[in-house]
Design a protein around this motif. Structure first.
Motif, PDB file in Angstrom:
ATOM      1  N   UNK A 147       0.726  -1.067  -0.191  1.00  0.00           N
ATOM      2  CA  UNK A 147      -0.458  -0.016  -0.058  1.00  0.00           C
ATOM      3  C   UNK A 147       1.284   1.294  -0.099  1.00  0.00           C
ATOM      4  N   UNK A 148       1.087   2.277  -1.346  1.00  0.00           N
ATOM      5  CA  UNK A 148       1.695   3.101  -0.566  1.00  0.00           C
ATOM      6  C   UNK A 148       1.218   3.878   0.319  1.00  0.00           C
ATOM      7  N   UNK A 149       0.124   3.899   0.863  1.00  0.00           N
ATOM      8  CA  UNK A 149       0.058   4.859   2.339  1.00  0.00           C
ATOM      9  C   UNK A 149       0.684   4.182   2.887  1.00  0.00           C
ATOM     10  N   UNK A 150       0.407   2.782   3.616  1.00  0.00           N
ATOM     11  CA  UNK A 150       1.006   2.485   4.581  1.00  0.00           C
ATOM     12  C   UNK A 150       2.029   1.454   4.658  1.00  0.00           C
TER      13      UNK A 150
ATOM     14  N   UNK B  93      -1.039   4.058   9.122  1.00  0.00           N
ATOM     15  CA  UNK B  93       0.249   5.155   8.875  1.00  0.00           C
ATOM     16  C   UNK B  93       0.560   5.842  10.006  1.00  0.00           C
ATOM     17  N   UNK B  94      -0.298   6.818  10.767  1.00  0.00           N
ATOM     18  CA  UNK B  94      -0.623   6.898  11.634  1.00  0.00           C
ATOM     19  C   UNK B  94       1.316   6.214  13.184  1.00  0.00           C
ATOM     20  N   UNK B  95       0.415   4.514  12.768  1.00  0.00           N
ATOM     21  CA  UNK B  95       1.740   4.803  13.904  1.00  0.00           C
ATOM     22  C   UNK B  95       2.883   4.425  13.170  1.00  0.00           C
ATOM     23  N   UNK B  96       3.137   4.148  12.515  1.00  0.00           N
ATOM     24  CA  UNK B  96       4.719   4.155  11.408  1.00  0.00           C
ATOM     25  C   UNK B  96       4.910   2.994  10.496  1.00  0.00           C
ATOM     26  N   UNK B  97       2.955   2.710   9.785  1.00  0.00           N
ATOM     27  CA  UNK B  97       3.655   1.947   9.145  1.00  0.00           C
ATOM     28  C   UNK B  97       3.116   0.185   9.159  1.00  0.00           C
ATOM     29  N   UNK B  98       3.262  -0.815   9.086  1.00  0.00           N
ATOM     30  CA  UNK B  98       2.149  -2.186   8.907  1.00  0.00           C
ATOM     31  C   UNK B  98       2.873  -2.669   9.598  1.00  0.00           C
ATOM     32  N   UNK B  99       3.984  -2.356  10.176  1.00  0.00           N
ATOM     33  CA  UNK B  99       4.748  -3.671  10.709  1.00  0.00           C
ATOM     34  C   UNK B  99       4.982  -3.232  12.296  1.00  0.00           C
TER      35      UNK B  99
END
Length: 375
Positions: free
Chosen positions: A21-24, A51-57
């Motif tokens: 995903x380009x955003x998250x 995204x706010x948390x810093x990404x999927x991982x």
């Protein structure tokens, strides 16, 4: 676990395949799964929070950590009633509102703590060490706070170890892939998942760790511990032939590369366990006799837990072997009685190692009783 599967269909992607995903940065095996997940899987609602948390991982690690802390606090609730955290001195954590835990070898009124306080303490100590450019030994001691109690100096276990594994990973996963601390955090996550009996997830994490190290050109001698951890996951999943083969390799390499004595004994014990499981009792006995004769008790002390395990694995080989004589079993039971008393004194009666020693003792007594019943 570390995210290596498509978020929509769970197809394995390894470390580099698929589409993000380009955003998250949530990962998919292709555009079809990405579209489906957005329309039907709820990703349209989760994309911005991820995204706010810093990404999927990072989002996944934060979520898993919160869940693990809740499980740990609930599991320990009965034991911690009326107690306060030895770090922040509060019963309820001021920020997270989590309850207390205790998962080490502390007894009496010692060792009650919040997982968040343990994690923050470890994080601060390591950051101070990095800032002051401390040497390997000092940094290694500070890193130990991610897995050992600062009061009793014993490893945390069970649900507390599991929560600390997620705490460590969520703290350092954003570091560069080559950063040794990030790789060490992956190890802690694998150990934590194992403590929670999430063995499929633990194996996945450990395989990613080994693949990452090899891709980065890590020397083979440095990968030995990771391979030992993979072998343990194999064992927990019932893949015994693979376990034995890998443990032979790990022990031989550790000796050849002159790893620290305490590590070599751990690998020796692991190999002995696999030999016994394969019913290669004579080989196990011979191997353990040779290791005991090397005098590790003089090097590390008779009360070192790995030295204790060498002795009980040796005694256990006689109890497990149908061809062992009654005299051999009598000697084995005497050894178990001594070692159970020692582990109970050192670690307390509720520690997993003490429970394991008790199980060995009961097994030996049962075999002796069968001998007596036949006479």
């Amino acid at each position: 676990m570390i995210l290596t599967n498509c978020a929509a269909c769970a197809a394995p992607l390894g470390l580099s395949l698929g589409k993000k995903c380009g955003r998250c940065s949530t990962r998919y095996c292709g555009p079809e799964c990405q579209v489906q997940h957005w329309k039907e899987g709820g990703h349209d609602q989760l994309c911005k929070p991820i995204k706010k948390a810093g990404g999927a991982e990072q989002y996944n690690a934060n979520k898993k950590y919160t869940e693990a802390v809740a499980v740990a606090a609930e599991k320990c609730a009965e034991d911690v009633k009326g107690q306060t955290c030895y770090i922040c001195t509060q019963a309820l954590h001021w920020k997270t509102k989590e309850g207390l835990v205790r998962g080490c070898s502390c007894r009496g009124t010692a060792g009650f703590v919040h997982v968040s306080c343990l994690a923050e303490q470890a994080k601060i100590l390591l950051a101070e060490g990095e800032e002051n450019n401390l040497g390997f030994k000092a940094m290694n001691e500070r890193w130990g706070r991610w897995e050992k109690c600062s009061l009793c100096e014993q490893l945390h276990h069970g649900v507390v170890r599991g929560a600390l594994g997620w705490a460590c990973w969520k703290t350092y996963l954003g570091r560069p892939e080559r950063d040794p601390i990030r790789i060490n955090a992956m190890t802690q996550l694998g150990n934590g998942l194992t403590a929670l009996d999430h063995h499929d997830d633990a194996l996945s994490v450990r395989e990613v760790e080994l693949a990452t190290m090899r891709r980065l050109g890590t020397p083979e001698e440095v990968t030995i511990m990771t391979k030992a951890n993979i072998a343990h996951s194999y064992e927990c999943l019932g893949r015994y032939e693979e376990t034995l083969a890998l443990r032979r390799e790990v022990y031989a390499q550790a000796v050849a590369f002159k790893h620290p004595t305490d590590q070599i004994i751990i690998y020796a014990n692991n190999l002995a366990v696999s030999l016994k499981r394969a019913e290669r009792y004579e080989e196990a006995k011979c191997f353990l006799r040779e290791r005991i004769a090397e005098g590790f008790d003089r090097t590390l002390g008779a009360n070192h837990i790995s030295v204790i395990k060498l002795r009980w694995n040796y005694a256990g080989a006689f109890c497990d072997d149908d061809k062992a004589s009654r005299d051999d079993v009598v000697k084995a039971v005497a050894t178990f009685e001594e070692l159970f008393s020692t582990t109970q004194r050192l670690l307390g009666k509720f520690h997993p190692t003490t429970k394991s020693a008790k199980a060995y003792l009961e097994s030996g007594r049962s075999k002796l009783a069968r001998f007596d019943a036949q006479s």
